[in-house]
Design a protein around this motif. Structure first.
Motif, short mmCIF file in Angstrom:
data_model
loop_
_atom_site.label_atom_id
_atom_site.label_comp_id
_atom_site.label_asym_id
_atom_site.label_seq_id
_atom_site.Cartn_x
_atom_site.Cartn_y
_atom_site.Cartn_z
N GLY A 114 0.70 -1.09 -0.03
CA GLY A 114 -0.08 -0.05 0.11
C GLY A 114 0.61 1.24 -0.03
O GLY A 114 0.09 2.21 0.18
N HIS A 116 3.16 4.53 -1.58
CA HIS A 116 2.95 5.15 -2.86
C HIS A 116 3.82 4.71 -3.65
O HIS A 116 3.32 4.52 -4.98
CB HIS A 116 3.33 6.56 -2.43
N ILE A 119 1.79 1.56 -5.51
CA ILE A 119 0.60 1.90 -6.05
C ILE A 119 0.97 2.68 -7.36
O ILE A 119 0.38 2.31 -8.55
CB ILE A 119 -0.08 3.04 -5.39
N LYS A 122 2.14 -0.28 -9.83
CA LYS A 122 1.04 -0.82 -10.36
C LYS A 122 0.38 -0.10 -11.44
O LYS A 122 -0.18 -0.78 -12.51
CB LYS A 122 0.11 -1.29 -9.26
N TRP A 123 0.01 1.13 -11.29
CA TRP A 123 -0.52 1.89 -12.07
C TRP A 123 0.19 2.08 -13.47
O TRP A 123 -0.51 1.82 -14.42
CB TRP A 123 -0.84 3.20 -11.48
N ARG A 154 -1.82 9.00 -11.72
CA ARG A 154 -0.40 8.64 -11.38
C ARG A 154 0.28 10.03 -11.23
O ARG A 154 1.36 10.19 -10.44
CB ARG A 154 0.05 7.76 -12.20
N TYR A 157 -0.03 11.66 -8.01
CA TYR A 157 0.83 11.00 -6.86
C TYR A 157 2.23 11.12 -6.64
O TYR A 157 2.80 11.35 -6.04
CB TYR A 157 0.34 9.21 -6.78
#
Length: 282
Positions: A114, A116, A119, A122-123, A154, A157
């Motif tokens: 989980g 950053h 994430i 994965k994106w 993305r 983030y």
């Protein structure tokens, strides 16, 4: 009545002729400048999203991740093993495998699911898979919308991570092979008028430079004759002052300096000529 109709028919042509003479925007330049509008890059393209590599190629002969620890496959037939490879699996399993491999590059520990970095990784895997699909089906509008939303998410983030921890941000970009392109503070639209102005300024600057270079070459070609004339004049003045019994204002050292300058210039000209001849021979 007929004369009035004739005047009304002729009047629009006269008005059009008058207006055509005073239109400043209809001026056409004689300069050889051609401007072509730059091609628009779609938002889902890797050049716009910042992905420096595409969807990786997966070995189709390897066993799927969920069946790698299955002991029954060790004694199974080769045909049975082949059914559990990525070659016979739907595409979503290949995408999931790539996404997990991408996340493993940036995991902080084995149970990190989980953060950053994970994430964003994965994106990134999903974005590259969807970009490959968009290359084959560019008219898929629904996928195009989902892809744009995921790219924007993305980027948001990445902007947060850049603000919080810049070293980790740079490390993440290097591992995922990404390039971050923040929004410019001053958005400048590409217009034909402004572009032609810039191209005209560039053309005029280049024209000035070419003219100055031509003048410089012309003066350099006349420099040896000028130095020879200068030596002759200095020697004449020196002889006249000596004959008249006047204290000389021109020393021999000054004349020798001009002669030395002339000799160096002649050597430089000869070297440049030899270099041009050697280049022509090649």
């Amino acid at each position: 009545m007929n004369q009035g109709l004739k005047i009304l028919r002729i009047l629009p042509f006269k008005v059009a002729a008058c207006t055509s003479q005073i239109r400043p925007y209809a001026f056409k330049s004689n300069l050889k400048i051609k401007w072509v509008r730059p091609a628009k890059i779609p938002c889902f393209k890797p050049e716009k999203s910042g992905d420096l590599e595409g969807f990786p190629q997966v070995d189709k002969n390897q066993i799927r991740d969920e069946f790698k620890h299955c002991k029954g496959l060790d004694t199974a037939n080769e045909l049975v093993k082949k059914l559990f490879t990525y070659e016979y699996a739907p595409r979503r399993f290949t995408v999931a495998h790539v996404v997990n491999k991408t996340a493993e590059k940036v995991k902080r520990h084995n149970n990190d699911f989980g953060s950053h970095e994970v994430i964003i990784a994965k994106w990134t895997g999903v974005i590259r898979a969807w970009q490959e699909v968009m290359e084959r089906f560019p008219r898929n509008k629904r996928l195009k919308v989902h892809l744009k939303e995921l790219i924007d998410k993305r980027k948001k983030y990445l902007r947060y991570l850049r603000r919080w921890d810049y070293k980790r941000f740079e490390w993440l970009l290097e591992n995922l092979n990404l390039s971050y392109k923040p929004m410019p503070l001053d958005v400048h639209w590409v217009t034909r008028k402004d572009s032609l102005r810039k191209l005209t300024d560039k053309y005029c600057d280049q024209l000035k430079k070419d003219k100055l270079d031509e003048l410089k070459l012309l003066l350099e070609a006349q420099q040896p004759a000028f130095l020879e004339e200068k030596i002759r004049v200095l020697e004449f003045i020196q002889d006249e002052e000596r004959d008249c019994g006047i204290e000389p204002t021109i020393s021999q050292e000054e004349i020798d300096n001009v002669k030395k300058q002339l000799a160096e210039l002649q050597m430089k000209i000869e070297d440049s000529r030899e270099q041009e001849l050697s280049e022509m021979d090649k």
